[in-house]
Structure formats: structure tokens, C-alpha cells
Scaffold this motif. Structure first.
Motif, PDB file in Angstrom:
ATOM      1  N   SER A  50       0.754  -1.257   0.039  1.00 38.23           N
ATOM      2  CA  SER A  50      -0.098   0.010   0.058  1.00 38.23           C
ATOM      3  C   SER A  50       1.046   1.223  -0.094  1.00 38.23           C
ATOM      4  O   SER A  50       1.590   1.373   0.901  1.00 38.23           O
ATOM      5  N   ALA A  51       0.518   2.069  -1.039  1.00 38.04           N
ATOM      6  CA  ALA A  51       1.513   3.264  -1.106  1.00 38.04           C
ATOM      7  C   ALA A  51       1.512   4.278   0.317  1.00 38.04           C
ATOM      8  O   ALA A  51       0.367   4.393   0.608  1.00 38.04           O
ATOM      9  N   ALA A  52       2.666   4.442   0.894  1.00 38.69           N
ATOM     10  CA  ALA A  52       2.677   5.193   2.055  1.00 38.69           C
ATOM     11  C   ALA A  52       1.902   4.668   3.267  1.00 38.69           C
ATOM     12  O   ALA A  52       1.527   5.374   4.485  1.00 38.69           O
ATOM     13  N   GLY A  53       1.477   3.317   2.843  1.00 38.31           N
ATOM     14  CA  GLY A  53       0.694   2.521   4.112  1.00 38.31           C
ATOM     15  C   GLY A  53      -0.766   3.018   4.189  1.00 38.31           C
ATOM     16  O   GLY A  53      -1.276   2.603   5.308  1.00 38.31           O
ATOM     17  N   LEU A  54      -1.029   3.840   3.478  1.00 38.33           N
ATOM     18  CA  LEU A  54      -2.422   4.603   3.524  1.00 38.33           C
ATOM     19  C   LEU A  54      -3.702   3.611   3.121  1.00 38.33           C
ATOM     20  O   LEU A  54      -3.446   2.958   2.017  1.00 38.33           O
ATOM     21  N   SER A  55      -4.550   3.395   3.774  1.00 37.99           N
ATOM     22  CA  SER A  55      -6.015   2.724   3.591  1.00 37.99           C
ATOM     23  C   SER A  55      -7.142   3.248   4.415  1.00 37.99           C
ATOM     24  O   SER A  55      -6.725   4.264   5.100  1.00 37.99           O
ATOM     25  N   HIS A  56      -8.233   3.182   4.166  1.00 37.75           N
ATOM     26  CA  HIS A  56      -9.263   3.653   4.690  1.00 37.75           C
ATOM     27  C   HIS A  56      -9.293   5.383   4.444  1.00 37.75           C
ATOM     28  O   HIS A  56      -9.452   6.241   5.367  1.00 37.75           O
ATOM     29  N   ASN A  57      -8.824   5.625   3.413  1.00 37.53           N
ATOM     30  CA  ASN A  57      -8.330   6.852   2.868  1.00 37.53           C
ATOM     31  C   ASN A  57      -8.802   7.305   1.319  1.00 37.53           C
ATOM     32  O   ASN A  57      -8.261   6.107   0.616  1.00 37.53           O
ATOM     33  N   VAL A  58      -9.197   8.320   0.952  1.00 30.50           N
ATOM     34  CA  VAL A  58      -9.440   8.183  -0.362  1.00 30.50           C
ATOM     35  C   VAL A  58      -8.185   8.491  -1.171  1.00 30.50           C
ATOM     36  O   VAL A  58      -8.044   8.098  -2.493  1.00 30.50           O
ATOM     37  N   ARG A  59      -6.995   8.454  -0.871  1.00 31.84           N
ATOM     38  CA  ARG A  59      -5.537   8.477  -1.211  1.00 31.84           C
ATOM     39  C   ARG A  59      -5.026   7.153  -1.304  1.00 31.84           C
ATOM     40  O   ARG A  59      -3.928   6.844  -1.684  1.00 31.84           O
ATOM     41  N   GLU A  60      -5.772   6.126  -0.731  1.00 34.42           N
ATOM     42  CA  GLU A  60      -5.198   4.696  -1.034  1.00 34.42           C
ATOM     43  C   GLU A  60      -4.882   4.277  -2.340  1.00 34.42           C
ATOM     44  O   GLU A  60      -5.659   4.282  -3.390  1.00 34.42           O
ATOM     45  N   HIS A  61      -3.551   3.709  -2.568  1.00 30.23           N
ATOM     46  CA  HIS A  61      -3.126   3.412  -3.967  1.00 30.23           C
ATOM     47  C   HIS A  61      -2.304   1.960  -3.711  1.00 30.23           C
ATOM     48  O   HIS A  61      -1.320   2.137  -2.880  1.00 30.23           O
ATOM     49  N   THR A  62      -2.314   1.426  -4.811  1.00 26.56           N
ATOM     50  CA  THR A  62      -1.223   0.371  -5.085  1.00 26.56           C
ATOM     51  C   THR A  62      -1.050   0.463  -6.777  1.00 26.56           C
ATOM     52  O   THR A  62      -1.896   0.518  -7.386  1.00 26.56           O
ATOM     53  N   ASP A  63       0.220   0.505  -6.876  1.00 26.76           N
ATOM     54  CA  ASP A  63       0.602   0.577  -8.531  1.00 26.76           C
ATOM     55  C   ASP A  63      -0.050  -0.732  -9.436  1.00 26.76           C
ATOM     56  O   ASP A  63       0.166  -1.642  -8.626  1.00 26.76           O
ATOM     57  N   ALA A  64      -0.261  -0.319 -10.443  1.00 26.91           N
ATOM     58  CA  ALA A  64      -0.930  -1.239 -11.175  1.00 26.91           C
ATOM     59  C   ALA A  64      -0.102  -2.586 -11.519  1.00 26.91           C
ATOM     60  O   ALA A  64      -0.410  -3.721 -11.180  1.00 26.91           O
ATOM     61  N   VAL A  65       1.391  -2.255 -11.411  1.00 29.26           N
ATOM     62  CA  VAL A  65       2.219  -3.699 -11.672  1.00 29.26           C
ATOM     63  C   VAL A  65       2.231  -4.396 -10.437  1.00 29.26           C
ATOM     64  O   VAL A  65       2.195  -5.587 -10.590  1.00 29.26           O
ATOM     65  N   GLN A  66       1.924  -3.687  -9.206  1.00 27.35           N
ATOM     66  CA  GLN A  66       1.883  -4.575  -8.055  1.00 27.35           C
ATOM     67  C   GLN A  66       0.632  -5.249  -7.761  1.00 27.35           C
ATOM     68  O   GLN A  66       0.239  -6.400  -7.271  1.00 27.35           O
ATOM     69  N   LEU A  67      -0.617  -4.600  -8.303  1.00 21.58           N
ATOM     70  CA  LEU A  67      -1.842  -5.228  -8.339  1.00 21.58           C
ATOM     71  C   LEU A  67      -1.761  -6.700  -9.413  1.00 21.58           C
ATOM     72  O   LEU A  67      -2.280  -7.565  -9.031  1.00 21.58           O
ATOM     73  N   GLU A  68      -1.064  -6.393 -10.477  1.00 25.95           N
ATOM     74  CA  GLU A  68      -0.985  -7.408 -11.334  1.00 25.95           C
ATOM     75  C   GLU A  68      -0.267  -8.697 -10.648  1.00 25.95           C
ATOM     76  O   GLU A  68      -0.425  -9.898 -10.749  1.00 25.95           O
ATOM     77  N   GLN A  69       1.013  -8.482  -9.842  1.00 25.60           N
ATOM     78  CA  GLN A  69       1.608  -9.280  -9.518  1.00 25.60           C
ATOM     79  C   GLN A  69       0.851 -10.184  -8.399  1.00 25.60           C
ATOM     80  O   GLN A  69       1.128 -11.345  -8.371  1.00 25.60           O
TER      81      GLN A  69
END
Length: 414
Positions: A379-398
Motif C-alpha cells: 500500500s503506497a505510504a501505508g494509506l488505507s481507509h483513505n481516498v488516497r489509498e493506492h497500489t501501483d498497477a504492476v503490484q496489483l497484477e503481481q
């Protein structure tokens, strides 16, 4: 090497589905507000069910509103299940829960594209009210599914926003299903999820191999004192509910520092009445969230905080009451399935880290009835339960490719 060993998911299609689901309850800034059993949840459910049906899956809805779609195997055996949840908190992101469900559908879509079926059926599920943001406890749907909470008790739970019951809301949105709950016949369950924390990113690791879920204790404390003038009432003569709550919050912070290790503690909600600057609080209602991977230490922490709250109330002439909102023991996942996650990630050249889950997940409920494991991606910057929650597309695919191969191994084994 079989045809299935070389299969890979379609990352662009996975991302497209995640973004499409995110439109239901979309928030400004890219997040999602899709509280359990609300109108946005109904719309998200309808869209997801349509995706399942388009893949030729048989869709069933059970009595607590869990949705399970089955992709038939070549033999009539207990199914291998994956999935997660599509409800969110009020300021949720696109990936929490949703990723595991959409990745499950992508696994099935990949098999459809290749014209392949596994020996055992594959199931993709999404569970009702995982977040617990509108109805408590959290992970309600999976808990009821495995028989850990009576159905009638769950249906009677009232929403924190408008007081509607789970049962009434399931009827209203059309997801009061007929499939039974309490004893699912499942071969195994693997849940793919974003980490929701900073560890994988900080250590530069691609796949989290989750060994288990830490225990969770949620308590609500109510202190009832006496309102009085802040300027004329001597400190020794006060019955200050607010002071009791603040002292208890400080106790939680001190306890966490003293226990160390994996002990966590949070006071996430505190309401004072009458909530005025110059009036001693007549009432304080607060929540305490305690977590630990060590069940004995968690029980000890719970008892210690509860005893302190009772004592501080008695010392200040304040009435005290408490409710247990959630109480889940730590869960260890199936060792063989955990190794399978690790091995398949390694076979794809991905770095791994064995770790516990800090958050609760539906997988910990399924672990009561079948071998279970989880796969984490960063999780980018460890953020979740947050509108800025993000994981890069390549990591999602992996992560989805690891899930694919773990499910294939499990579903094709003799």
C-alpha cells in the motif's frame, strides 16, 4: 509444465474492473463511500453480480447477503474459494476488499479466455459488512457464514446512521438471499488484499505472505457523571465523566508502551455531553480498540483497561458501563497454504515477507472451517481507509498472478 502453469492474468482488465466498481459511491479525490447495505452498496453488488454472470458463473446469495459465484470444475468436489468484500468505510479507497473480489473474477476470466477448467470448482465471494462501519461487528457476513454468529442476532443489528436493521436493509436492497448459512462446504480459501500498512513498501518487498491475523478486541465505555459549572465546582467535588474518559485513554497509551511488541491500542471515538467548554461533562462515551498477535497478552490488556476504567469511575463517583463490540482471537493460517503462496511468489521472481495481518479480514473467519491463507501487496505510504489509498498497477497484477497460481494448484490437486 502444463498450460495452466504459464497462465497470467490481464492486468489492464483487472484495473478496469477496479475503477468501474469505484464509480459506485465515488468520492471527490478518487475514493469511495459504499457503506454496507446502503444504496451505493446495492449498485456495486448489482454490477459485480452482472460481472459474475457474464463469466458464466452460478451466483447464489445467502441469508446474510453474502454473494458466492461458482465456476464449475470438471469434478463435483468441494470448491476452492477466493474473494473479499466490496463495502467500504465512509472515506474508503478503490482497493480495500474490492481488489480481492475483482482479482478473483480476473482469475476466472483468465481461465475462460484459455478455455480451461480446474478439477475442483472455483468460487468468488464477497461478504456482507466486512468493514463494520455501519453495523457492528465487522466481518459480519463471513462470521455468520461459518456459524460464528447466529443469523437472527446479525439480522437484528441496527445501523449506526439511521437505526435500520441488517435484516430490513437486506430486504430493501434485494439481497436477503435463500442460501443457508452456518456450515459452508469449502475446500480452502485464499484472500488477496492490499496490506493497508507501510511494511512491504518500507522494506521494498513485493508480496506479503500472511501467516495469520492478530486478535481484535473492541469495547465501548460509558461514564455517567454530573454536569456542573466549570468555574465554581471544586475539583474534589466533581463527578467528571470526561476526566474519567481521558484518564482511561491515557491508560491505553501507557499500556501499549509498557507491553511493547505487537500490542496496539486506539481510542478512536469519544463523545462528551453536553460538550461545552465551561461545563463539566455529564457523560462520556468512548471506544477502545486493542490488538495483538498473542492471544494471552490481548486478554490481559483487555482486562487491565477494563479494570482501570471501573476504578477511575468509582474514584470519581461516576457510573460506569461497558459493551463488548467485537472480540476475535488471533488466527494462524494453514501452514501448507502459506508455503504455497510463498513458493508461487518465488517462482514468479517476486520477493516475499512472512508477516501477520494487522487488520481483520474475512479470511480469519473462513479459517474456522477450512485451510486458509492470504496474499498481500504493498500500500503506497501505508494509506488505507483513505481516498488516497493506492497500489501501483504492476503490484496489483503481481498479486493477482500469485493468487492465480495458488488457486490453480489447490483446485487441481489430486
Amino acid at each position: 509444465m502444463s498450460a495452466m502453469d504459464t497462465l497470467r492474468i490481464n492486468g489492464a482488465r483487472l484495473l478496469q474492473r477496479l475503477k468501474a466498481l469505484g464509480q459506485f459511491g465515488a468520492l471527490e479525490g478518487g475514493g469511495t463511500n459504499r457503506l454496507a447495505l446502503g444504496d451505493a452498496d446495492r449498485a456495486g453488488r448489482d454490477w459485480t453480480v452482472a460481472q459474475m454472470q457474464a463469466l458464466g458463473m452460478r451466483v447464489q446469495v445467502d441469508a446474510i447477503g453474502n454473494v458466492v459465484a461458482t465456476y464449475a470444475g470438471t469434478e463435483d468436489l468441494p470448491p476452492v474459494m477466493t474473494g473479499s468484500h466490496i463495502d467500504t468505510v465512509r472515506t474508503g479507497g478503490l482497493y480495500d476488499g474490492n481488489y480481492g473480489v475483482m482479482a478473483g473474477l480476473e482469475v476466472v476470466a483468465t481461465l475462460c479466455d484459455a478455455g480451461l477448467r480446474t478439477r475442483r470448482p472455483l468460487q468468488v465471494a464477497f461478504f456482507t459488512n466486512e468493514e463494520g462501519a455501519r453495523f457492528q461487528p465487522d466481518m459480519m457476513g463471513s462470521l455468520v457464514m461459518v456459524g460464528g454468529m447466529p443469523l437472527e442476532e446479525a439480522l437484528a443489528v441496527r445501523a449506526v446512521d439511521n437505526g435500520a436493521t441488517v435484516g430490513a436493509e437486506l430486504q430493501r436492497i434485494g439481497y436477503a438471499g435463500g442460501a443457508p448459512v452456518g456450515a459452508p462446504q469449502v475446500d480452502s480459501f485464499v484472500e488477496l488484499h492490499i496490506e493497508q500498512g507501510p511494511v512491504l513498501e518500507q522494506q521494498g518487498v513485493e508480496i506479503g505472505v500472511v501467516e495469520g491475523v492478530q486478535g481484535i478486541c473492541w469495547m465501548e465505555f460509558t461514564f455517567d457523571g454530573t454536569s456542573n459549572h466549570a468555574g465554581t465546582t471544586p475539583m474534589a467535588l466533581r463527578h467528571d465523566a470526561g476526566m474519567c474518559a481521558m484518564r482511561t485513554a491515557a491508560c491505553v497509551a501507557e499500556l501499549v508502551a509498557r507491553y511493547g511488541g505487537r500490542q496496539l491500542g486506539t481510542v478512536g471515538a469519544l463523545q462528551l455531553k453536553p460538550n461545552l467548554i465551561n461545563v463539566i461533562a455529564a457523560q462520556a462515551v468512548m471506544t477502545v480498540d486493542l490488538r495483538n498477535t498473542d492471544g494471552a497478552k490481548l486478554l490481559q490488556a483487555q482486562a487491565e483497561v477494563l479494570a482501570f476504567a471501573r476504578q477511575i469511575a468509582a474514584e470519581n463517583g461516576v457510573r460506569f458501563a461497558h459493551r463488548q463490540l467485537a472480540d476475535f482471537a488471533p488466527v494462524a493460517f494453514d501452514a501448507a497454504l502459506v508455503r504455497s503462496v510463498e513458493q508461487h511468489a518465488g517462482a514468479q521472481g517476486l520477493s516475499t515477507l512472512r508477516m501477520p495481518s494487522g487488520a481483520g479480514h474475512d479470511a480469519q473467519m473462513l479459517a474456522r472451517v477450512c485451510p486458509t491463507a492470504m496474499v498481500f501487496v504493498p500500500s503506497a505510504a501505508g494509506l488505507s481507509h483513505n481516498v488516497r489509498e493506492h497500489t501501483d498497477a504492476v503490484q496489483l497484477e503481481q498479486g493477482a498472478n500469485v493468487l492465480l497460481q495458488v488457486l490453480l494448484e489447490r483446485a487441481n490437486r489430486m
